[in-house]
Design an enzyme around this catalytic site. Structure first.
Site, PDB file in Angstrom:
ATOM      1  N   THR A 101      31.927 -23.564   7.424  1.00  0.00           N
ATOM      2  CA  THR A 101      31.943 -23.049   8.675  1.00  0.00           C
ATOM      3  C   THR A 101      32.162 -24.039   9.838  1.00  0.00           C
ATOM      4  OG1 THR A 101      31.242 -20.863   8.184  1.00  0.00           O
ATOM      5  CG2 THR A 101      31.214 -21.372  10.304  1.00  0.00           C
ATOM      6  N   HIS A 152      33.046 -14.196  -0.767  1.00  0.00           N
ATOM      7  CA  HIS A 152      31.885 -14.615  -0.465  1.00  0.00           C
ATOM      8  C   HIS A 152      30.634 -13.623  -0.664  1.00  0.00           C
ATOM      9  CE1 HIS A 152      28.775 -17.121   1.057  1.00  0.00           C
ATOM     10  NE2 HIS A 152      29.274 -17.403   2.487  1.00  0.00           N
ATOM     11  N   ASN A 167      24.721 -16.639   0.032  1.00  0.00           N
ATOM     12  CA  ASN A 167      24.035 -16.724   0.939  1.00  0.00           C
ATOM     13  C   ASN A 167      23.468 -15.792   2.107  1.00  0.00           C
ATOM     14  OD1 ASN A 167      24.665 -19.285  -0.327  1.00  0.00           O
ATOM     15  ND2 ASN A 167      26.066 -19.963   1.478  1.00  0.00           N
ATOM     16  N   TYR A 216      24.870 -12.804   2.696  1.00  0.00           N
ATOM     17  CA  TYR A 216      25.831 -12.054   3.662  1.00  0.00           C
ATOM     18  C   TYR A 216      26.049 -10.671   3.005  1.00  0.00           C
ATOM     19  CZ  TYR A 216      25.987 -16.428   6.426  1.00  0.00           C
ATOM     20  OH  TYR A 216      25.925 -17.413   7.072  1.00  0.00           O
ATOM     21  N   ASN A 258      19.281 -17.290   4.931  1.00  0.00           N
ATOM     22  CA  ASN A 258      19.414 -15.810   5.510  1.00  0.00           C
ATOM     23  C   ASN A 258      18.158 -15.052   4.797  1.00  0.00           C
ATOM     24  OD1 ASN A 258      21.208 -15.954   7.421  1.00  0.00           O
ATOM     25  ND2 ASN A 258      22.847 -15.921   5.942  1.00  0.00           N
TER      26      ASN A 258
END
Length: 368
Positions: free
Chosen positions: A28, A178, A181, A183, A238
């Site tokens: 990112t 994805h 992580n 999400y 996260n």
């Protein structure tokens, strides 16, 4: 018997022959502007890194609801799709394949990213335990997300399918889902964030259902050998990490093994943090249950990457941060040339060209 593969030998991924096994990890970089639109700056950035065997794009949101990061790109409008086309075309001119990483942030978002300032959504209404999130309103505390209703979930699965459809039209060679992580998909997979009592919660089989439906929806767009999945079994990023993580991620890999995917991308390194709920899962464990192409990621050096491939525990190794400041990372690793100093963290997510497209190659330095 010693494996004869090295980082710099070709690798077959479905019907694509990668020129080497050094993969550019999704990074990112926040250069897509408020409209989340790919642009010439991004095209230049990716083309500079054309020597990678495969480029995985930065995480790209599948819907407005999926947004949770400033100036990250999207793939939920035809305008965004068309804006990606010069990027994929530039790489295809160099015979470098590129996969688009499909992203929904889930609870790792904030109401200021959402339409009508609605709460972000997640598997369950469990707040992310971290200091703050960077939002359009500056630093803000995380909010308790809204748990998705069962009848809403097919709409999000369809958002993934539509994003894959646009990715194909934009010229991407495939997509990476994805599911890592912390999400949205990871929030469904892990018991820490999934306290649901419907068909998407409770058992491992139920928590896997959301990812399964996404994979099978995208199979209507791309063949299996153009679809990949990313998992992070060891990470606490996260605010993740669940007690029966080994059982969970072994099961997921076993299920994904049925599809003949392009590859399975495992964030096995601990550089982003470790949940400390037991011993870290290794690529060797995944190799036992996944027959296809396996990619390792996070904190690898040339030496550790070579050793992992030589041991047969991975076919590909993704490099992230080294690719930020070394557009010619493959050449530097292959020739034992020194690397540029690491990029300043303030430039990782800044919105302009500085710290993005201005890193010299080794040859440029050598030739003055």
């Amino acid at each position: 018997m010693t494996n004869t593969h090295t980082l710099f030998t070709p690798c077959q991924v479905g019907n694509i022959t990668l020129k080497n096994r050094v993969i550019m990890a999704p990074l990112t970089r926040s250069r897509a502007g408020e409209e989340r639109m790919p642009n010439d700056l991004m095209k230049q950035y990716y083309k500079q890194r054309k020597s990678a065997g495969l480029i995985i794009s930065e995480a790209t949101v599948i819907s407005r609801q999926g947004c949770g990061w400033l100036h990250s790109p999207g793939i939920y409008s035809d305008e965004q799709m068309e804006a990606w086309q010069p990027v994929t075309q530039a790489l295809h001119e160099t015979e470098t394949p590129i996969f688009l990483q499909l992203w929904h942030c889930g609870r790792a978002s904030h109401s200021s990213f959402q339409e009508n300032n609605q709460l972000p959504v997640s598997a369950s209404a469990i707040k992310l335990n971290d200091d703050y999130i960077h939002t359009p309103m500056g630093k803000q505390p995380y909010e308790t997300p809204r748990a998705l209703a069962t009848e809403e979930i097919p709409r999000i699965v369809e958002d993934y399918r539509l994003a894959a459809e646009r990715a194909k039209k934009a010229g991407f060679d495939g997509v990476e889902i994805h599911a890592a992580n912390g999400y949205l998909i990871d929030q469904f997979l892990q018991s820490k964030t999934n306290h649901r009592t419907d068909k998407y919660g409770g058992s491992i089989e139920n928590r896997y259902r959301f990812l399964k439906e996404i994979v099978e929806a995208i199979l209507t767009v791309f063949p299996a050998n153009r679809i990949a999945v990313r998992l992070s079994p060891n990470g606490n990023f996260n605010d993740m990490g669940s007690p029966k993580y080994r059982e969970l991620f072994t099961y997921i890999a076993q299920q994904l093994n049925h599809y003949d995917l392009a590859y399975l991308h495992i964030v096995d390194g601990l550089e982003f943090g470790f949940h400390n709920l037991g011993e870290p899962m290794t690529l060797a464990e995944f190799r036992k249950v996944f027959d296809g192409v396996l990619m390792g990621n996070c904190g690898y050096t040339k030496e550790s990457a070579e050793a992992t491939i030589q041991a047969g525990n991975a076919d590909l190794i993704a490099f992230g941060r080294p690719f930020i400041s070394n557009p010619d990372l493959v050449e530097r690793l292959a020739n034992n040339w020194p690397l540029n100093p690491p990029a300043d963290m303030k430039d990782w997510y800044s919105f302009d060209a500085e710290g993005y497209i201005d890193f010299p190659t080794y040859e440029e330095i050598k030739n003055g």
